[in-house]
Design an enzyme around this catalytic site. Structure first.
Site, PDB file in Angstrom:
ATOM      1  N   ASN A   8      48.447  42.341  44.415  1.00 31.54           N
ATOM      2  CA  ASN A   8      47.297  41.982  43.581  1.00 31.54           C
ATOM      3  C   ASN A   8      46.596  40.830  44.291  1.00 31.54           C
ATOM      4  OD1 ASN A   8      45.483  41.216  41.656  1.00 31.54           O
ATOM      5  ND2 ASN A   8      46.960  41.062  39.981  1.00 31.54           N
ATOM      6  N   ARG A  91      46.061  46.560  43.144  1.00 32.74           N
ATOM      7  CA  ARG A  91      45.172  46.460  41.993  1.00 32.74           C
ATOM      8  C   ARG A  91      43.751  46.278  42.531  1.00 32.74           C
ATOM      9  NH1 ARG A  91      45.112  41.872  37.293  1.00 32.74           N
ATOM     10  NH2 ARG A  91      43.618  42.962  35.981  1.00 32.74           N
ATOM     11  N   HIS A 180      40.757  45.498  32.517  1.00 27.27           N
ATOM     12  CA  HIS A 180      42.149  45.431  32.041  1.00 27.27           C
ATOM     13  C   HIS A 180      42.718  46.826  31.782  1.00 27.27           C
ATOM     14  CE1 HIS A 180      41.492  41.186  30.105  1.00 27.27           C
ATOM     15  NE2 HIS A 180      42.020  41.057  31.311  1.00 27.27           N
ATOM     16  N   ARG A 241      35.321  31.998  28.799  1.00 28.08           N
ATOM     17  CA  ARG A 241      34.159  32.908  28.765  1.00 28.08           C
ATOM     18  C   ARG A 241      33.651  33.062  27.335  1.00 28.08           C
ATOM     19  NH1 ARG A 241      37.016  37.734  31.912  1.00 28.08           N
ATOM     20  NH2 ARG A 241      38.348  36.302  33.044  1.00 28.08           N
ATOM     21  N   GLU A 384      51.524  45.357  34.382  1.00 30.01           N
ATOM     22  CA  GLU A 384      50.557  46.048  35.236  1.00 30.01           C
ATOM     23  C   GLU A 384      51.180  46.420  36.580  1.00 30.01           C
ATOM     24  OE1 GLU A 384      48.302  42.686  34.162  1.00 30.01           O
ATOM     25  OE2 GLU A 384      46.470  43.857  33.943  1.00 30.01           O
TER      26      GLU A 384
END
Ligand code: ADP
Length: 405
Positions: A8, A91, A180, A241, A384
């Protein structure tokens, strides 16, 4: 049996996992953090041991080389030779409208990831640098790209088209993509398994609540809507955010002298939990401050929970019947109080939390709904890297099977 390396690669860190597949045993894992800064840091975990080292890496390429060297290095290495790595899964954040699942990397895939860097300028370039670094050092190894957007390519047009002139979709592909996806898919599959259902036989709302947050409506095992949109800025407020906004706020601030760059920073780095509280983007800090009576910390938590509830309500309206809601990500897996606050007062849509089970569930898979609750509630730690390792192993073994036919 095959050793699968999962990479990743982000702009400031490279995380890795080495799996023995198909057993899914983790042989080693770790990260190179603060890439490009004065002092980068390598953390390498193998067996029960952790090895850390101050290193110097100026970019993703160097960081990936360091990871490969570490895997074969004397005392800390877990491989005799790097050629023992049978395949590498990566990823990749943006696969545009093209990639509906994980794929074996070839020149065309590389060109597409490069093309979609226009849509994910912070993510796709380091993801691609990771693929290139592996290609250079392990020539001939099969690489697989797993896209964060892929799970959401089943979202119907009615859910992904914005209320903007349609030409903007045609010309620039401005639409909702969602992110995601590797996590949402993993969690939805685990929920189906825990409920004794087939993977395409469950309607579930998956809430990935971490620093970044997104909520997905999964119908029959497939994503049909999700809260993040054209970028990961849309949806619920996150650590820093803003989440959903009236776009006119940005025009208003532009009229007051804010330029595009400052508005970008405002919405991405200075908003959300940090912006509302003025204190922290970290829920753990906010919970502590709120318990001591800090009103802005309480407000940030309340806004967050309220907005998550609204998304759950919206997605309950498009999933019939709603079988389950699942919580994952650092907040979803650990923040007992937030799960309680989010689920409070939703009995009209069949949500009944078991308070005791909720309190007991921290960081492990658990059912937290009350007996008889029409909607089952779950905590599912996301994984993940395992999802990437599985996709990689499956694609590579299929390829070998085809090649030997
Ligand atoms: P990322 O999106 O960067 O992967 P994580 O999934 O690790 O982030 O989530 C980070 C968030 O999870 C932070 O807000 C953090 O406060 C929260 N979190 C982590 N552990 C706990 C915990 N034990 N209790 C409450 N919140 C937690």
């Amino acid at each position: 049996m095959m050793k699968v390396l999962v990479i990743n690669a982000g702009s400031s860190s490279v995380k890795y996992y080495l799996y023995q597949m198909p057993q899914a045993e983790v042989l080693a894992r770790g990260s190179v953090e603060r890439i490009g800064e004065q002092a980068s840091k390598l953390t390498h975990v193998f067996g029960s041991k952790t090895f850390t080292s101050d290193v110097s890496t100026s970019d993703v390429d160097e960081a990936v080389h360091l990871v490969l060297d570490t895997l074969v290095q004397g005392e800390v290495g877990v491989l005799d030779d790097i050629s023992e790595v049978g395949a590498v899964g990566h990823r990749v954040v943006h696969g545009g409208e093209e990639f509906t699942g994980s794929v074996i990397v070839d020149e065309h895939v590389i060109a597409s990831i490069e093309k979609f860097a226009d849509l994910a300028p912070l993510h796709n370039p380091p993801n691609l640098a990771g693929i290139r670094a592996i290609g250079a050092k392990l020539s001939g190894v099969t690489q697989v790209a797993c896209f964060d957007t892929a799970f959401h390519t089943t979202i119907p047009k009615v859910a992904y088209i914005y209320g903007l002139p349609y030409e903007l979709y045609e010309k620039y592909r401005i639409r909702r993509y969602g992110f995601h996806g590797i996590s949402h898919r993993y969690v939805a599959r685990r929920v189906a398994a825990l409920m004794g259902r087939g993977k395409y036989d469950v309607n579930v709302i998956t809430c990935h609540l971490g620093n970044g947050c997104s909520i997905t409506a999964v119908k029959g095992g497939r994503s049909i809507d999700t809260s993040m949109g054209f970028t990961p800025l849309e949806g619920v407020p996150m650590g820093t955010r803003s989440g959903d906004l009236d776009p006119a706020i940005l025009f208003y601030l532009a009229d007051k002298g804010h330029d595009a760059q400052s508005l970008k920073t405002l919405c991405n780095k200075q908003s959300g939990l940090l912006g509302i509280s003025g204190l922290s983007n970290d829920i753990r800090n906010l919970l502590q401050l709120s318990a001591k009576g800090n009103e802005r910390a309480t407000l940030a938590i309340d806004v967050f929970c309220y907005r998550v509830r609204k998304y759950i309500g919206a997605y309950a309206a498009v999933l019939e019947p709603l079988d389950a809601i699942a919580f994952t990500g650092g907040i979803g897996e650990n923040a007992v109080q937030l799960r309680e606050q989010i689920c409070r007062g939703m009995s009209q849509i069949g949500v009944h939390l078991d308070q005791t089970a909720n309190k007991a569930a921290a960081g492990a898979e658990a059912r937290i709904s009350a007996t008889g609750s029409p909607v089952k509630l779950f905590v599912i730690p996301t994984n993940e890297q395992l999802a990437i390792a599985k996709d990689t192993y499956e694609l590579v073994t299929q390829e070998h099977a085809v090649a030997s036919r």
